[in-house]
Design a protein around this motif. Structure first.
Motif: not given
Lengths: 174, 195
Positions: B167-170, B151-158, B174-177, B139-144
């Protein structure tokens, strides 16, 4: 109630689904449960670290590269000493003429353009150096030699510094 | 000296105890390795990149202002270093990910629950992990990168947004997609039609 959307299923697994009604539906709907299960398997895989790990030597290699260079430190100290000597010699050479104030003023007068006819009386009035001269006696030093020696030392230091830079080593490199 | 908190550790290193940097490497090696592994496809270049990242961290440590989490700052340096590397190698950075509409699955209602569970339940976990790992690499880079940071570093969207300059919304979108895409791919690979 409508089945849950994918986004809701994902939010549920992220423990971010707050809608009570949706959570209740999920608990009682076999279809949504099964869809949730497929996500659960993917989520569980995503929590596994990538299979690649860095070389065990990574830490040693980094520590080796950031280790302060003892040669660099000596070099830096040497440069500081040389700069200090240079500054001292510079200051001395600048002040030496004042130690022979009479001769110095005479020589200054000689290099002035005659048409300007500058008045040196003020300079002579504030010149405390003749008294210093009487204190230092007949001190006479060949300061030209000192200036030449300082120049040679500073030039050598500058050359060394430039060679160091060309080799990718700087005094500040840690 | 107790170096268990980042502030003390950083102050110690900046104070001249350069050997304490080994503690910092030990502590954040996992984070750096995860970012590098997910961003850089060529395995042979990853070790050098990890080294470069830690050297950059060391040289810029004095510039860290404690305004954000230290892990976010480290991940930002790792992200930017990998990005520079990929740009030099002319690797395409931003590609889109094609996923089905969010409603398509539930509206079609063709998903019939099975008494034996999903096909994924019947596959060996080890086999699933290998397949998933392979799919993630596709899968493309930003998604990876978002997947690993979330999931591994348990960071927030922000926090992820701060690292990736998004932006956090993006990040959330991206995460859901990405997860939807992976789920669909896994089902397709194991012969189950989700839609």
């Amino acid at each position: 109630m409508k089945h849950l959307q994918d986004q809701d299923l994902q939010l549920y697994l992220d423990q971010q689904l707050r809608d009570r009604e949706k959570i209740d539906h999920l608990r009682h709907c076999p279809l949504c449960q099964e869809r949730l299960d497929t996500y659960e398997i993917v989520f569980s895989g995503l929590r596994q670290a990538p299979q690649w790990t860095p070389s065990p030597q990574l830490q040693d290699k980094v520590m080796q590269k950031i280790k302060p260079d003892p040669a660099g430190s000596v070099y830096q100290q040497l440069l500081q000493v040389l700069a200090g000597i240079g500054m001292f010699i510079g200051a001395l050479s600048f002040s030496l003429p004042y130690l022979h104030a009479d001769n110095y003023l005479e020589s200054i007068k000689k290099i002035q353009a005659p048409s300007l006819k500058p008045d040196f009386s003020l300079l002579e009035k504030f010149n405390f150096l003749p008294s210093l001269k009487s204190m230092t006696g007949d001190f006479n030093f060949n300061y030209s030699l000192l200036i030449i020696a300082a120049g040679v030392l500073l030039l050598a230091a500058l050359m060394d510094h430039l060679i160091g830079l060309a080799r990718g080593r700087t005094a500040s490199q840690r | 000296m107790n170096l268990s908190d980042d502030k003390t550790l950083i102050e110690s290193i900046l104070g001249g105890h350069h050997t304490d940097f080994a503690v910092l490497i030990e502590r954040y090696q996992g984070l750096v390795a995860h970012v590098v592994a997910r961003m850089v496809p060529r395995v042979s270049d990853r070790d050098d990149l990890c080294q470069d990242i830690f050297i950059k961290i060391y040289r810029n440590l004095g510039a860290f202002q404690f305004r954000s989490k230290f892990s976010t700052w480290i991940a930002t340096i790792a992200h930017n270093t990998c990005l520079n590397y990929l740009e030099k190698k002319r690797v395409p950075l931003y590609q889109d990910l094609q996923v089905a509409d969010d409603d398509a699955e539930t509206q079609s209602m063709e998903w019939i629950p099975s008494a034996e569970g999903t096909p994924l339940d019947r596959v060996e976990t080890r086999d699933l992990r290998k397949t998933l790992e392979r799919e993630i690499e596709q899968i493309p880079l930003p998604y990876r990168e978002i997947l690993v940071l979330f999931h591994l570093e348990e960071m927030s969207y922000e926090e992820i947004g701060e690292i990736m300059n998004l932006p956090a919304g993006t990040v959330k979108s991206y995460l859901f997609r990405a997860r939807r895409f992976l789920r669909d791919r896994m089902l397709a690979l194991y012969h189950m039609e989700a839609v």
